[in-house]
Each structure stands twice: as structure tokens, then as C-alpha cells.
Design a protein around this motif. Structure first.
Motif, PDB file in Angstrom:
ATOM      1  N   ASP A 314      41.149  31.640  36.529  1.00  0.00           N
ATOM      2  CA  ASP A 314      41.960  31.961  37.700  1.00  0.00           C
ATOM      3  C   ASP A 314      42.169  33.462  37.860  1.00  0.00           C
ATOM      4  N   ASP A 315      41.529  34.265  37.026  1.00  0.00           N
ATOM      5  CA  ASP A 315      41.728  35.716  37.088  1.00  0.00           C
ATOM      6  C   ASP A 315      40.407  36.411  36.749  1.00  0.00           C
ATOM      7  N   GLY A 350      32.612  36.609  40.252  1.00  0.00           N
ATOM      8  CA  GLY A 350      32.832  35.173  40.249  1.00  0.00           C
ATOM      9  C   GLY A 350      32.176  34.551  39.038  1.00  0.00           C
ATOM     10  N   VAL A 351      32.422  33.256  38.854  1.00  0.00           N
ATOM     11  CA  VAL A 351      31.842  32.528  37.724  1.00  0.00           C
ATOM     12  C   VAL A 351      30.981  31.387  38.253  1.00  0.00           C
ATOM     13  N   ARG A 352      29.746  31.340  37.795  1.00  0.00           N
ATOM     14  CA  ARG A 352      28.816  30.288  38.208  1.00  0.00           C
ATOM     15  C   ARG A 352      29.062  29.028  37.376  1.00  0.00           C
ATOM     16  N   PRO A 353      29.211  27.876  38.011  1.00  0.00           N
ATOM     17  CA  PRO A 353      29.399  26.621  37.256  1.00  0.00           C
ATOM     18  C   PRO A 353      28.056  26.010  36.875  1.00  0.00           C
ATOM     19  N   ARG A 481      48.441  43.736  46.084  1.00  0.00           N
ATOM     20  CA  ARG A 481      48.234  43.611  44.639  1.00  0.00           C
ATOM     21  C   ARG A 481      46.936  42.876  44.346  1.00  0.00           C
ATOM     22  N   LEU A 482      46.707  41.781  45.043  1.00  0.00           N
ATOM     23  CA  LEU A 482      45.507  40.985  44.810  1.00  0.00           C
ATOM     24  C   LEU A 482      44.249  41.766  45.179  1.00  0.00           C
TER      25      LEU A 482
END
Length: 490
Positions: A314-315, A350-353, A481-482
Motif C-alpha cells: 500500500d506504499d 508499481g508492483v506487477r502481480p 502529501r500523496l
């Protein structure tokens, strides 16, 4: 409007889909149109996970013919070559389908791939690779492949003047590729169309438990906005949680085999010379992996990285190591540009699934639809490595999986809903300013990250949703912030 969660207490559905990224939304759309009673939920906003963090390229499949090592890898492992051919055949089919549909906000771009005299791939190998791509395609959306000899390439190609030691260039291959300008909008549209066809769709609604008894599933849900809970039933469950698939499976309280390996892809955004606008560049990194310079609106981005990721899902952000690596690659490839940290406009990661495979520490790139009966969860299904570009095909395949278990819907097919954006943010379940600027309007992806006119945007949204002035201020601060944390420079 976003339905109240408690109103769903005790309701039964044919299919509960957990995860409203591109594949969850596509599956919900397909199942709703087929007449099934559909529930689609996501613990965050629609399309806010990996769907929003990719390289945004509708891949023709060329990368699958680059084994990440010597070409003899395919000779030693013919099964991998056959897997690659099957994957590129699917890639070319969905490329043709999506481009010809005129949907998904696709933009054509010209990609250039340099062939160096001392490089890993000889010109004839690239010719063969594009020959394979053409052979498995339907020929309706051409690649427009051509390969220019060294002298011509150096004279005509907009990137040639920036390449290190241009005398190494044997030739430059060029082809037409397509890019998603705004995939999050596609996800939202699919979800809203599914809702219009009878599905119940909810963002910010997490699955908290999965239990099965007598062939029927009971799913616990919690709404992060209302802080309320409900329990619903379903004949089948599809876990389309992307990188969170294994976490969702764990909710069943049984030992379920691992499905996902997460690899991180980071990107850096720059402003390149005007001559490069609309043009992309594909190369191999010093780690012998595909590395791109991609046009992005009036900018360009470099990447992606590919590293094993086991951190907080999530981060996910572009950290110092990512920045250092990409800058090193950029200056190795294009030293004449002399790009440094001061030139970075923005970042993202990002993260690849990817599909878990114990023999492949970095995961397997083939898509898998898992029937989890063997894991003791009959009627539950999961997906790994469902790509952005293949979402329509994946949605159709998931629908066939559902039909094989449940049979046809007694309601029959529902008329398709035409593409149209709702008139008000509330109609698209907007909860935060980020939802609005990132996924409903796409402002997050502009050069200013949507910050230049943020006060006006927040006031406009606040009026539409009835926010008090204090809430507007909080949303502005949280968005700032994001934007800095996830899209700024570290």
C-alpha cells in the motif's frame, strides 16, 4: 450514487469479485452483461493499484521474445519459447481488438529499437521476431515494421544524436505501438457500466472474511468510509486482487498455495527535446532487461525497473535506489542528454502481480486463472499476471470460467450500456480529492501533478459533494502529501 453497505446485509449474488482493478472491472462488466448477479468490491478506489502504476503500454509482445539472456535460452528451454509464442499471440489479438474498438484511450506512437554491433541481438534475430509477431497476428492493425541501416538511422532518428558511441549502431528497427493515456478512466468506466447493467459495485469496501458451507460462500465486508459492516452470500468468488491475491486467499482460513510474485517497476519522467515528442525508444538495460523511453503527453518517462518487491503493497514509490539505477541507465544510453536529478519532473512505481513459480525467483510472466478446488476452496478462483492490455480477453475468459461452474444466467443477457461519463462526481463514487484528480480527471498525470489549480479543483469537488471548508482543506493537504510521496523525487 455509492450504495450504503448495510443495505447489502444478507443479499445473495451469483459472483462476488474482490478487486476492482482493470481485470476485476472487466470481469464484473462481462458477468453483469451476461445477466449474473454481480458484486464488485475493492478496499481502495477503482483502478488505484497496479492498474494505475504500469508503464501504460499496449505491448505487441516483442518483449516476450527477448528471454532476458542469450537467445540460446529458448533452445535449452523450448517450453519457454512455446509459452512466449502463446503469449504474443494473445498480445497481438488483444492489440488488434482494442485498437479497432476505438476504446480505452489508446494513442499510437512510433517505437525505435537500436541494434548495436556488439549488442545481444543481431539484426536478423529482430527481423525473425517481428516475422513471428506478424505471423500470429490477424493483420488488421499493422506493426509497420521497418529497419533502417546505420547511416540512415543516424540521419533520421530523433534519438540517434543522443546515443553513446553512435558508431556502434548497426541499424535501428522501428514499429508502431500503442499507449494507454489514462487506464484508470477505463477501469472506472467499466465499473460504472457494470453498475448500470445491474451489478453492485463498491470502492473502499474490503473483504474481511471468506467462508464456505454447503457449496455457498459467505463474505464479510467492511466499508472504510462509513465504518460499517455487512455479510453477503455468493455462489462463487473471484479473487482478482492483483498483488493482494495471496492476502485475500488467506481470509479463507485455510492453507492456500502461493499465487503471486511481486516485482517492482519504477519510472522517472523528464522533459526531452521537442524533436522526440511522440517518439519512443526501446533498448536493453545493463541488466539485459527491456528498458524504455516512452512519450508521455508532452513529456517522456524512462523505465521500468524490475526488482523483487516484498515491501508494503500500500506504499509503493520510486526510492533512491530506483532513481539511481534509472539515471544510470539513462546516462549510459543517452549521455548527450546529460540528465540528472534536477531534471526529473515526477516519478511513479508499481508492483506487477506475476505468477509465482518456485523455479523462477522473479516470477513467471504467463497469465494463470486458478480454480482453487485443489486448495480446498471449490467455487473460488484467482488470477495472476492479468495484463492491462488483455483485460477484455481476460474478462471474457473469467466469464467462461464462471459459466462452466454456474451454468448460464437464468436472467439472460443484458443490453450493453453505451460509453458515457456520469454528470456528477458522486455518481462515480468519488470519496477523496485523489479519486477525482487521479482517476476521474487524470490530472495527476500532468506535468504539475494537478497541483497548480488544486484549490479550485478541491472547491469544485467540495461543492459537488457538500464538503465543509475544513474537509476541503484536509483533502488538499492530503493530496499534496500523496503527490509528493508517491510521485515526487526522493
Amino acid at each position: 450514487m455509492r450504495p450504503a453497505l448495510q443495505a447489502l446485509e444478507g443479499r445473495d449474488f451469483d459472483i462476488a469479485i474482490i478487486g476492482a482493478g482493470i481485470n476485476g472491472a472487466a470481469a464484473a462488466h462481462a458477468a453483469a452483461q451476461a445477466g449474473y448477479r454481480v458484486l464488485l468490491v475493492d478496499k481502495a478506489d477503482y483502478g488505484s493499484g497496479s492498474s494505475a502504476r504500469s508503464s501504460r503500454l499496449l505491448h505487441c509482445g516483442l518483449r516476450y521474445l527477448m528471454p532476458g539472456g542469450p537467445v540460446t535460452t529458448f533452445l535449452r528451454h523450448p517450453g519457454r519459447f512455446l509459452d512466449a509464442v502463446r503469449t504474443i499471440k494473445r498480445s497481438m489479438a488483444v492489440r488488434s481488438e482494442l485498437v479497432r474498438s476505438g476504446k480505452a484511450g489508446l494513442k499510437p506512437l512510433r517505437m525505435h529499437y537500436p541494434l548495436f554491433k556488439d549488442g545481444p541481438y543481431a539484426p536478423w534475430m529482430v527481423d525473425v521476431a517481428f516475422g513471428i509477431l506478424g505471423a500470429v497476428s490477424d493483420g488488421k492493425v499493422p506493426l509497420d515494421y521497418r529497419r533502417a541501416p546505420a547511416a540512415q538511422a543516424r540521419a533520421e532518428n530523433p534519438f540517434a544524436g543522443f546515443i553513446a558511441r553512435p558508431e556502434r549502431i548497426a541499424s535501428i528497427a522501428s514499429y508502431t505501438e500503442y499507449q494507454f493515456d489514462w487506464p484508470e478512466r477505463t477501469v472506472v468506466d467499466l465499473a460504472m457500466q457494470a453498475q448500470a447493467m445491474g451489478a453492485v459495485v463498491r470502492n473502499y469496501t474490503a473483504a474481511t472474511s471468506l467462508r464456505q458451507q454447503d457449496g455457498h460462500w459467505t463474505i464479510g465486508l467492511r466499508d472504510a468510509v462509513e465504518d460499517s459492516q455487512a455479510t453477503v452470500g455468493a455462489r462463487a468468488v473471484m479473487n482478482l486482487g492483483g498483488v493482494w491475491v495471496d492476502q485475500v486467499n488467506a481470509l479463507a482460513g485455510k492453507p492456500v498455495s502461493r499465487k503471486i510474485t511481486g516485482t517492482k517497476g519504477a519510472h522517472l519522467v523528464f522533459r526531452l527535446p521537442a524533436s522526440c515528442r511522440g517518439q519512443g525508444f526501446a533498448a536493453m538495460s545493463t541488466r539485459n532487461r527491456p528498458f524504455y523511453c516512452m512519450p508521455w503527453r508532452d513529456l517522456h518517462f524512462f523505465g521500468p525497473t524490475e526488482t523483487l518487491y516484498e515491501g508494503d503493497l500500500d506504499d509503493v514509490y520510486c526510492d533512491k535506489d530506483d532513481v539511481d539505477f534509472i539515471l544510470g541507465e539513462v546516462n549510459h544510453l543517452f549521455p548527450a542528454l546529460k540528465l540528472g536529478r534536477r531534471d526529473i519532473v515526477s516519478t511513479w512505481a508499481g508492483v506487477r502481480p506475476l505468477t509465482f513459480d518456485a523455479a523462477l525467483p522473479m516470477g513467471h510472466r504467463s497469465r494463470r486463472i486458478y480454480d482453487m478446488t485443489d486448495d480446498g476452496l471449490p467455487g473460488a478462483y484467482a488470477l495472476s499476471n492479468g495484463s492491462l492490455g488483455a483485460h477484455r480477453r481476460t474478462g471474457a475468459d473469467l466469464l467462461r470460467t464462471l459459466q462452466a461452474r454456474l451454468g448460464p444466467s437464468p436472467r439472460g443477457a443484458v443490453a450493453a450500456v453505451p460509453d458515457a461519463w456520469p454528470d456528477a462526481p458522486a455518481d462515480e463514487h468519488v470519496v477523496t480529492l485523489e479519486d477525482y484528480l487521479a482517476r476521474r480527471r487524470g490530472r495527476l498525470w500532468d506535468a504539475d501533478l494537478g497541483l497548480t489549480d488544486i484549490a479550485a479543483s478541491a472547491a469544485e469537488l467540495g461543492r459537488a459533494l457538500g464538503w465543509p471548508a475544513r474537509r476541503v482543506d484536509i483533502e488538499v493537504a492530503e493530496y499534496q502529501r500523496l503527490a509528493q510521496r508517491l510521485y515526487g523525487v526522493r
